[in-house]
Design a protein around this motif. Structure first.
Motif, PDB file in Angstrom:
ATOM      1  N   SER A   1       0.858  -1.178   0.000  1.00 37.36           N
ATOM      2  CA  SER A   1       0.000   0.000   0.000  1.00 37.36           C
ATOM      3  C   SER A   1       0.899   1.234   0.000  1.00 37.36           C
TER       4      SER A   1
ATOM      5  N   GLN B   1       1.005   3.698   1.965  1.00 35.93           N
ATOM      6  CA  GLN B   1       1.471   3.972   3.323  1.00 35.93           C
ATOM      7  C   GLN B   1       2.621   3.040   3.702  1.00 35.93           C
TER       8      GLN B   1
ATOM      9  N   ASP C   1       5.827   4.074   1.876  1.00 39.29           N
ATOM     10  CA  ASP C   1       6.489   5.214   2.525  1.00 39.29           C
ATOM     11  C   ASP C   1       7.222   4.764   3.784  1.00 39.29           C
ATOM     12  N   ARG C   2       6.581   3.892   4.561  1.00 40.69           N
ATOM     13  CA  ARG C   2       7.196   3.455   5.813  1.00 40.69           C
ATOM     14  C   ARG C   2       8.448   2.626   5.554  1.00 40.69           C
TER      15      ARG C   2
ATOM     16  N   GLU D   1      -4.170  -0.967  -2.990  1.00 42.13           N
ATOM     17  CA  GLU D   1      -4.940  -0.313  -1.940  1.00 42.13           C
ATOM     18  C   GLU D   1      -6.126  -1.206  -1.584  1.00 42.13           C
TER      19      GLU D   1
ATOM     20  N   LEU E   1      -7.007   1.453   4.815  1.00 41.77           N
ATOM     21  CA  LEU E   1      -5.969   2.243   4.137  1.00 41.77           C
ATOM     22  C   LEU E   1      -4.684   2.335   4.939  1.00 41.77           C
ATOM     23  N   ARG E   2      -4.518   1.436   5.904  1.00 36.66           N
ATOM     24  CA  ARG E   2      -3.302   1.477   6.699  1.00 36.66           C
ATOM     25  C   ARG E   2      -2.134   0.830   5.946  1.00 36.66           C
ATOM     26  N   GLU E   3      -0.998   0.734   6.643  1.00 34.63           N
ATOM     27  CA  GLU E   3       0.181   0.113   6.046  1.00 34.63           C
ATOM     28  C   GLU E   3      -0.088  -1.377   5.845  1.00 34.63           C
TER      29      GLU E   3
ATOM     30  N   GLU F   1      -8.920   9.325   4.491  1.00 32.16           N
ATOM     31  CA  GLU F   1      -7.639   9.129   5.166  1.00 32.16           C
ATOM     32  C   GLU F   1      -7.828   9.077   6.679  1.00 32.16           C
TER      33      GLU F   1
ATOM     34  N   GLY G   1      -9.670   5.840   7.492  1.00 33.26           N
ATOM     35  CA  GLY G   1      -8.902   4.657   7.126  1.00 33.26           C
ATOM     36  C   GLY G   1      -9.638   3.719   6.200  1.00 33.26           C
TER      37      GLY G   1
END
Length: 893
Positions: free
Chosen positions: A167, A169, A172-173, A198, A203-205, A351, A354
């Motif tokens: 995803s 997120q 990015d993490r 997605e 919508l979390r990691e 967002e 979530g």
């Protein structure tokens, strides 16, 4: 009917002309009326958009499949209420292998199945700054049955083990992108990133794997998507239930579903009803000053209508038409703006929540209610000025005189009676937990204050004789022109009431949340569990040499002031197959007499009055049992010196230290050793030991016991945690770096930093107080501006007779002080009383519908917010004095 329509048509034309002549006042009133309409339209469209249809919900859960099934046991289950639908005896013969082929053999010919794991299991991954836990799902994107469950943003879906999709997120993490790679912590595997995906429902990691990455177990079973020619039927579900398969069909089937076990949801006092109702009422009071000033400006015009044969009914209709016109003018743009804001705010809400919303849907019936609400609000705001105007003396109005204004005694009595009735209704609502009755009581009490306000203004006019010139004139003007001053004061009162009620309620919620919180350590302290893998299987405690090296590594990464090893208990003889614990025994006198929620009203009242039946906050902790002689208590508790000295003395004399006084009877507690193995739990005989209750500091444990006392119970000790006291709150990057460094010492070691979040809550309350102050100041400025516009001629007269600009400014300042000051004082009184009723109602509702009974919301006054509310009149007065024009044009009198 024709006459009635003609009269209203003329009144509406006059109202439209009046609105065009005074565009500024009309725009302000329309904006005030349209504000709740904007909110209503935004909430309605957002609710309809995020309220997924059954098909949308099913698509997110099972894609295009007809059902999702779970098969983990061969024992028959029962999804329907018919007890004869399935056999109650387990099927004979060997257990069936739970795989694709066996499942297909039980389905009609032409069926399709697709194995998946959509539960979101936790997976530890390496990040650029350390390690992080992410959720993993296993879905085959190439299978048409999964279409709609996952949205492919770029690249492709994973097609084999060793490939993953992330995803945004998670990307990015992990600092990864399509074509790159990521590494797992467990197993230390490198995985290729082949796409960005997605999950609309989360919508979390997230990391997406192909189902082939799962280790399949035919005995444990799993979850499948299934497609059936002709769809899923009730008979098929019952057949699958017979062999232990649970079926969640796409379309609800006929039959009586079995009742589900009661969940945690409760039907509490409908706070939304109270909040929305009070908002509408406060908007009415905010609009009333504008209509009052409009009526004051149109006195001569309306008097001419009366002199030419206009009846009081027609005069009222002319004023009410103003409310209708301005209500429509405020509603139409408000509805459009609310829908636009719902469309623009959707990504931010997604967002925040979530999860993605469904199709963008407008809620026509709710928007129609918004239009009606705006018109009704305008009518109610114009009602009092309409009645007052219809009763005015024609000769006095034509001559330009204000006449003699007195508050009739009967209205004072009516106002006091309404206040008393409102208090009684609010009290009854708290007992019945009825939100509608509570709203009626709060509105009735505020209306009582509104009715009494003119008399209060008149009393202030008399008290103003001892004041200097400018405030005396302001007091006299407010007293003589109560028709405009009283609504302005009521408007400020309404806004202050709402902000004070909201502030007190949120402060009560914050205080209760803090009472529920049980921190493990003081803020900013870090803990590392000293566990490692045992080469022969299971786990073991970290050895002393490794712990010493770990201590040095922690000091390099975190701002450490002091460290200590906290010991926990273990079995007397080390055995990987056994687990040993020590339980505190709660005395019978401290147990609630009701095991389940009572249904009898008498028993319910008894349970509410019995503190033993209220939700238990003291059971369960992070450390559980700590083995110590008192040396480490200062570090892990931060208790006072006297408390620590007595606790240490008690431990060294053979006593134990507890944090919950309920367990102590005559200075002793009962403890019972528990040994768990493959055969189950073996609970030993409870033993009484002397105890001391530690009352100060942080209580991150249930029990502290010495080594000698523990040995007498047949238990041993082992290192459990390494605690690091820090000089400041570590950052998230430092915490991730520490967790990454811990891999050098153990695959099981993981650091946790204590973060209570109290500062964030305090900041939230301060922001709320400032926002409420801004709204209150805006209301005071609007009301004061309207009063100043009505008294413009008086300021011009002062200038004509030689009054200096300073005197005129001071008079405006005094007018603002009268309106904002009196309104704030009344608002504080009503707001505190309303908050008391609201909190009592919520507590009563929860005590009736939640078990165990939760902590009551406390009535805690937020002094910072009240202080800001008290400062608002001062700021309004200073603003009025600074913004008053030095020179005013001479007006005709």
């Amino acid at each position: 009917m024709t006459t009635w329509w003609k009269s209203w048509r003329v009144s509406l034309r006059l109202a439209r002309r009046e609105a065009r002549r005074h565009k500024g006042r009309s725009a302000m009133v329309a904006a005030l009326i349209g504000a709740p309409v904007v909110a209503l339209a935004f909430v309605a469209v957002t609710y309809k958009t995020f309220d997924l249809t059954p098909d949308e919900q099913a698509t997110r859960q099972m894609g295009r499949a007809d059902a999702v099934v779970n098969w983990s046991s061969d024992a028959p289950i029962q999804q329907f209420g018919d007890a004869n639908a399935v056999s109650q005896q387990p099927p004979s013969g060997p257990a069936k292998p739970k795989n694709d082929q066996t499942l297909l053999s039980m389905l009609p010919s032409g069926s399709k199945v697709s194995f998946l794991d959509n539960s979101g299991s936790q997976l530890r991954m390496r990040t650029p700054s350390g390690i992080a836990g992410l959720q993993a799902r296993y879905v085959d994107l190439a299978d048409p049955l999964s279409e709609g469950m996952v949205t492919l943003l770029s690249g492709r879906g994973p097609a084999k083990d060793g490939e993953v999709a992330l995803s945004p997120q998670a990307a990015d993490r992990l600092g990864a992108s399509v074509g790159g790679s990521v590494r797992t912590l467990d197993g230390d595997r490198t995985l290729s990133v082949v796409g960005l995906v997605e999950f609309p429902d989360d919508l979390r990691e997230m990391i997406l794997f192909h189902p082939s990455a799962l280790t399949r177990n035919d005995e444990r079973g799993g979850t499948w998507l299934i497609e059936i020619p002709g769809g899923v039927t009730t008979d098929l579900v019952k057949q699958l239930n017979q062999v232990g398969v649970w079926v969640d069909p796409r379309v609800e089937l006929s039959g009586t579903p079995m009742e589900q076990a009661p969940g945690g949801g409760t039907e509490e006092l409908a706070l939304g009803t109270v909040v929305v109702g009070l908002i509408v009422f406060e908007v009415i009071l905010l609009c009333a000053p504008a209509f009052a000033v409009g009526a004051r400006r149109r006195r001569r015009e309306l008097a001419l209508v009366a002199a030419n044969g206009g009846t009081p009914k027609q005069l009222r209709r002319i004023m009410l038409a103003d409310g209708v016109v301005l209500g429509v003018v405020g509603a139409v743009p408000g509805l459009l703006l609310g829908v636009l804001l719902a469309a623009l705010g959707r990504p931010f809400l997604e967002e925040y929540l979530g999860a993605r919303g469904g199709a963008f849907r407008v809620f026509p019936s709710a928007l129609a209610v918004g239009l009606v609400l705006a018109v009704v609000t305008g009518l109610l705001a114009a009602l009092v000025p309409a009645v007052t105007t219809a009763r005015q003396d024609v000769v006095t109005a034509l001559s330009g005189r204000r006449g003699i204004t007195r508050s009739r005694r009967r209205w004072i009595i009516v106002g006091l009676a309404m206040m008393a009735a409102g208090v009684a209704a609010s009290g009854g609502a708290t007992l019945l937990a009825d939100s509608q009755l509570l709203l009626a009581g709060l509105v009735l009490a505020q209306l009582g204050f509104v009715v009494v306000t003119p008399a209060l203004v008149g009393l202030l006019g008399r008290l103003g004789r001892a004041l200097p010139l400018a405030p005396r004139i302001a007091m006299r003007d407010a007293s003589r022109n109560r028709a405009a001053a009283a609504p302005a004061i009521s408007a400020v009162m309404a806004v202050v009431t709402g902000s004070v009620m909201l502030g007190i309620y949120m402060n009560a919620e914050t205080v209760r949340s803090e009472a529920y919180a049980r921190p493990m350590l003081p803020d900013g302290y870090a803990t590392i569990r000293l566990m490692d893998l045992n080469p022969t299987g299971g786990t073991k405690s970290m050895d002393a040499a490794t712990t010493a090296r770990l201590d040095g590594r922690i000091r390099e990464i975190l701002p450490v002031r002091e460290t200590a090893v906290v010991n926990g208990l273990s079995c007397a003889v080390a055995d990987a197959d056994k687990y040993c614990a020590l339980d505190l025994v709660l005395p019978d006198r401290e147990k609630c007499p009701f095991e389940n929620a009572p249904t009898n009203p008498k028993e319910q009242a008894q349970a509410r009055a019995d503190q033993r039946c209220h939700e238990d906050l003291m059971l369960g902790s992070a450390f559980g049992v700590v083995v110590d002689d008192g040396s480490h208590l200062p570090l892990v508790t931060g208790a006072t010196a006297d408390d620590l000295a007595q606790a240490t003395a008690a431990l060294r004399s053979g006593a134990v230290v507890v944090t919950d006084p309920r367990y102590v009877v005559d200075g002793k507690v009962q403890v019972a050793p528990v040994i768990s193995d493959s055969k189950g739990d073996q609970r030993g005989t409870p033993v009484e030991v002397p105890a001391y209750v530690l009352r100060s500091g942080v209580h991150g444990f249930d029990l502290v016991i010495g080594v000698d006392s523990l040995a007498k119970l047949g238990l041993g000790t082992q290192p459990a945690y390494l605690v690091a006291a820090t000089t400041r709150m570590p950052t998230s990057a430092e915490e991730e770096k520490l967790n990454s460094a811990l891999l050098e010492f153990s695959q099981l070691a993981y650091a946790t930093v204590q973060r209570t979040g109290h500062d964030r809550l305090d900041i939230l309350l301060i922001v709320l107080a400032l926002a409420s102050a801004l709204v209150t100041l805006a209301a005071a400025a609007i009301a004061t501006g309207l009063a100043a516009a009505d008294g413009r001629a008086d300021l011009a007269t002062l200038g004509a007779i030689g009054a200096s600009p300073r005197v005129r400014r001071f008079m405006s300042l005094s007018q603002s002080g009268v309106i904002a000051g009196v309104g704030t004082v009344l608002g504080l009184a009503v707001g505190i009383g309303g908050a008391l009723a609201l909190i009592a109602g919520v507590n009563r509702s929860q005590s009736l519908r939640v078990w165990p009974i939760p902590l009551d919301l406390p009535m805690v006054v937020p002094w910072v917010q009240l202080g800001i509310a008290v400062l608002v009149p001062v700021v309004a007065m200073v603003g009025a004095g600074l913004l008053t024009r030095s020179r005013l044009p001479i007006e005709r009198r």
